[in-house]
Design a protein around this motif. Structure first.
Motif, mmCIF file in Angstrom:
data_model
loop_
_atom_site.group_PDB
_atom_site.id
_atom_site.type_symbol
_atom_site.label_atom_id
_atom_site.label_comp_id
_atom_site.label_asym_id
_atom_site.label_seq_id
_atom_site.Cartn_x
_atom_site.Cartn_y
_atom_site.Cartn_z
ATOM 1 N N UNK A 1 0.812 -1.212 0.000
ATOM 2 C CA UNK A 1 0.000 0.000 0.000
ATOM 3 C C UNK A 1 0.843 1.258 0.000
ATOM 4 N N UNK A 2 1.952 1.236 0.733
ATOM 5 C CA UNK A 2 2.850 2.391 0.780
ATOM 6 C C UNK A 2 3.569 2.575 -0.551
ATOM 7 N N UNK A 3 3.936 1.460 -1.188
ATOM 8 C CA UNK A 3 4.542 1.524 -2.513
ATOM 9 C C UNK A 3 3.559 2.144 -3.517
ATOM 10 N N UNK A 4 2.289 1.773 -3.416
ATOM 11 C CA UNK A 4 1.263 2.363 -4.274
ATOM 12 C C UNK A 4 1.244 3.882 -4.088
ATOM 13 N N UNK A 5 1.297 4.332 -2.845
ATOM 14 C CA UNK A 5 1.246 5.776 -2.572
ATOM 15 C C UNK A 5 2.401 6.504 -3.237
ATOM 16 N N UNK A 6 3.610 5.919 -3.154
ATOM 17 C CA UNK A 6 4.757 6.551 -3.778
ATOM 18 C C UNK A 6 4.633 6.608 -5.288
#
Length: 267
Positions: free
Chosen positions: A230-235
């Motif tokens: 999910x954090x990778x998606x945000x980046x």
């Protein structure tokens, strides 16, 4: 090259790989227990760094062996760590229970207070990403000068901050999209353009307060560990917006890049 400020945690995740799913009243067997660098700020920063952005962290580490080693690793990876504060104390790992199907359970210590994020000097950038609860007033004032800001939707009481986009998982906003929008507006203020809800392998939902748009995700990648996805998606979403993509096309690109990352790391 874009310059992005990432305000968020760099944790020491202690991951317990469970042999069986969690069952009430059962006994837990695990096959491995390893500590890795993690945290919302870390995974988002890694994605932005890999996409070619310059990434400056605003966070804090403990001034012990683990914290100093983490600081060295961040520097070697290419992060700008001039705004990383070192505080006296002991690094406490974040305990994560990882089931065979990839589901994770995070254990929080009840007396663990959220740190106050502050900048030690003025900063500027093309964009900022926030995954933090408590912000210093000076840091909030600095953010007003940043043209593009994305914030995670806090799950607990948090300092209001300017944000153009607020991201959350559908699971963390299961009280309805209208209520989630009001929560996002309360935390982000009048700059808020859109709420972005991810839902694992299901469509990404975009909501601007009136209209709902659902974006089809990339084909599902079956892996045993989705920590950080999910954090990778945000980046990736933030980087696509900087490239001039619309929110819908940015979500499509971010979904594809996250799937690519999961595919690379699953081996």
């Amino acid at each position: 090259m874009y310059h992005v400020i990432v305000i968020g945690s760099v944790n020491h995740d202690r991951i317990w790989q469970l042999d069986d799913p969690l069952v009430a009243g059962g006994r837990l067997r695990f096959s491995s227990r390893e500590i890795h660098l993690g945290g919302g700020g870390f995974f988002t920063g890694c994605q932005l760094l890999e996409l070619g952005a310059e990434v400056a962290f605003v966070n804090r580490l403990m001034q012990d062996e683990h914290g100093l080693r983490a600081l060295k690793v961040l520097q070697e990876m290419g992060f700008d760590t001039r705004q990383v504060a070192l505080h006296p104390g002991e690094t406490r790992p974040l305990e994560i229970l990882l089931e065979p199907n990839g589901e994770r359970t995070i254990l929080y210590c009840g007396d663990r207070s959220s740190p106050l994020f502050a900048a030690s000097a003025p900063f500027s950038g093309d964009a900022a990403y926030l995954n933090a609860l408590n912000l210093d007033a000076g840091l909030v004032a600095e953010l007003d000068t940043i043209p593009l800001i994305i914030s995670q939707l806090p799950l607990r009481p948090a300092t209001p901050r300017p944000a153009d986009y607020v991201i959350s998982s559908r699971h963390d906003a299961d009280d309805g999209i209208e209520i989630a929008w009001r929560r996002a507006r309360a935390i982000a203020g009048p700059r808020l353009k859109m709420l972005v809800l991810t839902d694992g392998p299901r469509p990404v939902t975009l909501f601007d307060g009136r209209n709902v748009v659902e974006v089809a995700p990339a084909p599902t990648v079956h892996v045993k560990n989705t920590i950080g996805a999910g954090d990778r998606f945000s980046g990736a979403f933030l980087h696509a917006l900087l490239d001039g993509e619309t929110a819908a096309s940015a979500a499509t690109r971010a979904s594809r890049q996250t799937a690519d990352w999961l595919r690379r790391t699953s081996g």
